[in-house]
Design a protein around this motif. Structure first.
Motif, PDB file in Angstrom:
ATOM      1  N   UNK A 176       0.842  -1.192   0.000  1.00  0.00           N
ATOM      2  CA  UNK A 176       0.000   0.000   0.000  1.00  0.00           C
ATOM      3  C   UNK A 176       0.886   1.255   0.000  1.00  0.00           C
ATOM      4  N   UNK A 177       1.509   1.559  -1.115  1.00  0.00           N
ATOM      5  CA  UNK A 177       2.471   2.664  -1.141  1.00  0.00           C
ATOM      6  C   UNK A 177       1.830   4.029  -1.407  1.00  0.00           C
ATOM      7  N   UNK A 178       0.614   4.222  -0.912  1.00  0.00           N
ATOM      8  CA  UNK A 178      -0.088   5.476  -1.134  1.00  0.00           C
ATOM      9  C   UNK A 178      -0.209   6.253   0.168  1.00  0.00           C
ATOM     10  N   UNK A 220       4.615  -1.181   2.851  1.00  0.00           N
ATOM     11  CA  UNK A 220       4.655  -2.448   2.136  1.00  0.00           C
ATOM     12  C   UNK A 220       5.134  -3.489   3.133  1.00  0.00           C
ATOM     13  N   UNK A 221       4.590  -4.690   3.058  1.00  0.00           N
ATOM     14  CA  UNK A 221       4.860  -5.688   4.091  1.00  0.00           C
ATOM     15  C   UNK A 221       5.243  -7.010   3.457  1.00  0.00           C
ATOM     16  N   UNK A 222       6.507  -7.387   3.658  1.00  0.00           N
ATOM     17  CA  UNK A 222       7.007  -8.700   3.248  1.00  0.00           C
ATOM     18  C   UNK A 222       7.408  -9.472   4.502  1.00  0.00           C
ATOM     19  N   UNK A 223       7.050 -10.755   4.556  1.00  0.00           N
ATOM     20  CA  UNK A 223       7.359 -11.570   5.721  1.00  0.00           C
ATOM     21  C   UNK A 223       8.257 -12.733   5.321  1.00  0.00           C
ATOM     22  N   UNK A 231      -3.373  -7.868  -3.088  1.00  0.00           N
ATOM     23  CA  UNK A 231      -4.364  -7.198  -2.248  1.00  0.00           C
ATOM     24  C   UNK A 231      -5.268  -6.276  -3.070  1.00  0.00           C
ATOM     25  N   UNK A 232      -4.891  -5.979  -4.317  1.00  0.00           N
ATOM     26  CA  UNK A 232      -5.753  -5.182  -5.188  1.00  0.00           C
ATOM     27  C   UNK A 232      -6.456  -6.047  -6.223  1.00  0.00           C
ATOM     28  N   UNK A 233      -5.700  -6.886  -6.929  1.00  0.00           N
ATOM     29  CA  UNK A 233      -6.275  -7.741  -7.960  1.00  0.00           C
ATOM     30  C   UNK A 233      -6.431  -9.156  -7.391  1.00  0.00           C
ATOM     31  N   UNK A 234      -7.637  -9.464  -6.946  1.00  0.00           N
ATOM     32  CA  UNK A 234      -7.903 -10.739  -6.279  1.00  0.00           C
ATOM     33  C   UNK A 234      -9.270 -11.242  -6.727  1.00  0.00           C
ATOM     34  N   UNK A 235      -9.690 -12.403  -6.233  1.00  0.00           N
ATOM     35  CA  UNK A 235     -10.944 -12.987  -6.688  1.00  0.00           C
ATOM     36  C   UNK A 235     -12.142 -12.122  -6.347  1.00  0.00           C
ATOM     37  N   UNK A 236     -12.099 -11.412  -5.221  1.00  0.00           N
ATOM     38  CA  UNK A 236     -13.194 -10.504  -4.898  1.00  0.00           C
ATOM     39  C   UNK A 236     -13.336  -9.419  -5.951  1.00  0.00           C
ATOM     40  N   UNK A 237     -12.204  -8.898  -6.417  1.00  0.00           N
ATOM     41  CA  UNK A 237     -12.210  -7.894  -7.489  1.00  0.00           C
ATOM     42  C   UNK A 237     -12.849  -8.478  -8.744  1.00  0.00           C
ATOM     43  N   UNK A 238     -12.484  -9.713  -9.078  1.00  0.00           N
ATOM     44  CA  UNK A 238     -13.025 -10.358 -10.276  1.00  0.00           C
ATOM     45  C   UNK A 238     -14.523 -10.596 -10.139  1.00  0.00           C
ATOM     46  N   UNK A 239     -14.963 -11.079  -8.996  1.00  0.00           N
ATOM     47  CA  UNK A 239     -16.384 -11.412  -8.820  1.00  0.00           C
ATOM     48  C   UNK A 239     -17.266 -10.183  -8.961  1.00  0.00           C
ATOM     49  N   UNK A 240     -16.753  -9.031  -8.590  1.00  0.00           N
ATOM     50  CA  UNK A 240     -17.527  -7.797  -8.760  1.00  0.00           C
ATOM     51  C   UNK A 240     -17.820  -7.520 -10.234  1.00  0.00           C
ATOM     52  N   UNK A 241     -17.087  -8.133 -11.138  1.00  0.00           N
ATOM     53  CA  UNK A 241     -17.230  -7.886 -12.568  1.00  0.00           C
ATOM     54  C   UNK A 241     -17.921  -9.026 -13.302  1.00  0.00           C
ATOM     55  N   UNK A 242     -18.264 -10.092 -12.580  1.00  0.00           N
ATOM     56  CA  UNK A 242     -18.926 -11.239 -13.188  1.00  0.00           C
ATOM     57  C   UNK A 242     -20.445 -11.083 -13.139  1.00  0.00           C
ATOM     58  N   UNK A 243     -21.124 -11.634 -14.142  1.00  0.00           N
ATOM     59  CA  UNK A 243     -22.580 -11.727 -14.093  1.00  0.00           C
ATOM     60  C   UNK A 243     -23.006 -12.887 -13.202  1.00  0.00           C
ATOM     61  N   UNK A 244     -22.184 -13.933 -13.148  1.00  0.00           N
ATOM     62  CA  UNK A 244     -22.473 -15.070 -12.288  1.00  0.00           C
ATOM     63  C   UNK A 244     -22.839 -16.331 -13.034  1.00  0.00           C
TER      64      UNK A 244
END
Length: 380
Positions: free
Chosen positions: A114-116, A122-125, A254-267
């Motif tokens: 999150x570099x904004x 930014x977090x790397x473990x 954290x930005x491009x994930x399945x939740x992001x994709x599902x918001x764009x699907x008809x289903x």
């Protein structure tokens, strides 16, 4: 094998796809006045994560996930242990003793990026103390946060390495890393090196494939090739505002994930059609970014796991007529080893007191020596 006087470094990274730990052993020759040091990749391997550990990483790296402090601490330690074992396996294969390695450069596993403003991070473990203790080697880690603190994106960090090993003063080139997120390095014959993230490469495809087939990735793009591109879904994906942002810019799972994709699907889409559309989305977003920023590119050199997706590579090549689209293997570097080798090289930069970032790429206030150094167990 290395020549006498060469320094050995190990680089480690697990990308946003979290499909395994890439480890590379490189040699760096002593630089001669007026010339750059010679860098050679001696050995590379990928160590898969244990399934339960990978599942945890994928869960907590989603933007909506919450993580308890105890789970976070345990995950940091567990990934450190996995990185240490990946290092030891690499050295065993190469027949190199840990005492011969000058340092390990460990990127770690990104959980958040999150570099904004107002609070950039930014977090790397992957605890570098664990890696140093298990291997005995000095470890350079936490490469991205200094650049972020200096106002930069903290990514991408590979352009300086790409320029060192894949640049050509007589040809306009670009290097494309096809990890979970795609990123481009622009290598003109004159002018500064530039680079930025382009959006998803493998990340969305891998997540969708795993959800619907149980496989961690679509081998060679075979499943996606059975589907058809859905134009309306493709357009909804390409309308993502982030794609229109000018560089410097970076992104992550954290930005491009399945939740992001599902918001764009008809289903009601067939899963294989969604997969085919995601391949086209990755290819189009990459090609659009290249055309917008370096339209005179004559050679595109690809690396990362996406090189093995024949469908994705074919679509990128088809969208770039007149451009030679090649794997980094054709230039002597295993495409699966480029990023790991780059973090080994960044460790060398750090120990030499040399900047590892490119401010014109990340947007940082200036060149910075990156990373923190964790001493090993020399002399035990």
């Amino acid at each position: 094998m290395p020549s006498q006087g060469d320094a050995l470094f190990v680089g480690l990274i697990s990308g946003t796809s979290a499909d395994g730990i890439d480890a590379a052993l490189i040699s760096v020759s002593p630089p001669i006045v007026g010339t750059a040091p010679r860098i050679a990749v001696l050995r590379a391997r990928t160590t898969p994560y244990e399934p339960d550990l990978r599942a945890t990483i994928l869960r907590v790296s989603q933007s909506e996930a919450t993580v308890h402090l105890d789970e976070f601490g345990a995950l940091d330690s567990a990934i450190g242990e996995a990185f240490a074992q990946a290092t030891l396996a690499l050295l065993d294969e190469a027949g190199i003793a840990a005492a011969q390695v000058r340092a390990i450069g460990s990127h770690g596993q990104t959980l958040r990026h999150r570099p904004r403003p107002p609070h950039r991070f930014t977090l790397q473990v992957g605890d570098p103390n664990v890696i140093a203790e298990r291997t005995g080697c000095d470890v350079v880690a936490d490469f991205r946060r200094r650049d972020v603190a200096a106002g930069g994106e903290g990514a991408p960090l590979m352009p300086a390495f790409h320029a060192a090993v894949l640049g050509d003063a007589h040809e306009v080139r670009a290097v494309l890393n096809l990890g979970g997120i795609g990123n481009l390095t622009l290598l003109p014959t004159t002018g500064p090196v530039r680079g930025f993230d382009t959006g998803p490469a493998n990340g969305l495809m891998d997540a969708w494939c795993f959800e619907h087939t149980g496989h961690a990735y679509d081998a060679h793009g075979a499943w996606g090739a059975t589907g058809r591109v859905l134009p309306e879904l493709l357009q909804r994906c390409l309308s993502e505002p982030w794609l229109a942002l000018p560089p410097p810019k970076s992104s992550g799972r954290d930005q491009f994930h399945l939740g992001w994709l599902r918001e764009r699907l008809d289903g009601d889409e067939a899963p294989q059609d969604v997969q085919a559309t995601l391949v086209e989305f990755s290819a189009r977003s990459i090609v659009d970014a290249l055309r917008a920023t370096q339209p005179d590119t004559t050679r595109l050199i690809a690396c990362g796991g996406g090189v093995h997706n024949a469908l994705l590579m074919a679509r990128i090549a088809a969208l770039l007529p007149g451009v030679a689209v090649q794997s980094s293997a054709e230039h002597g570097i295993d495409p699966d080893a480029v990023e790991a080798a780059g973090f080994a090289w960044l460790a060398w930069q750090t120990l030499e007191g040399r900047p590892g970032n490119r401010p014109e790429v990340t947007g940082a206030a200036g060149p910075r020596v990156l990373g923190v150094i964790v001493p090993g167990r020399r002399g035990d």
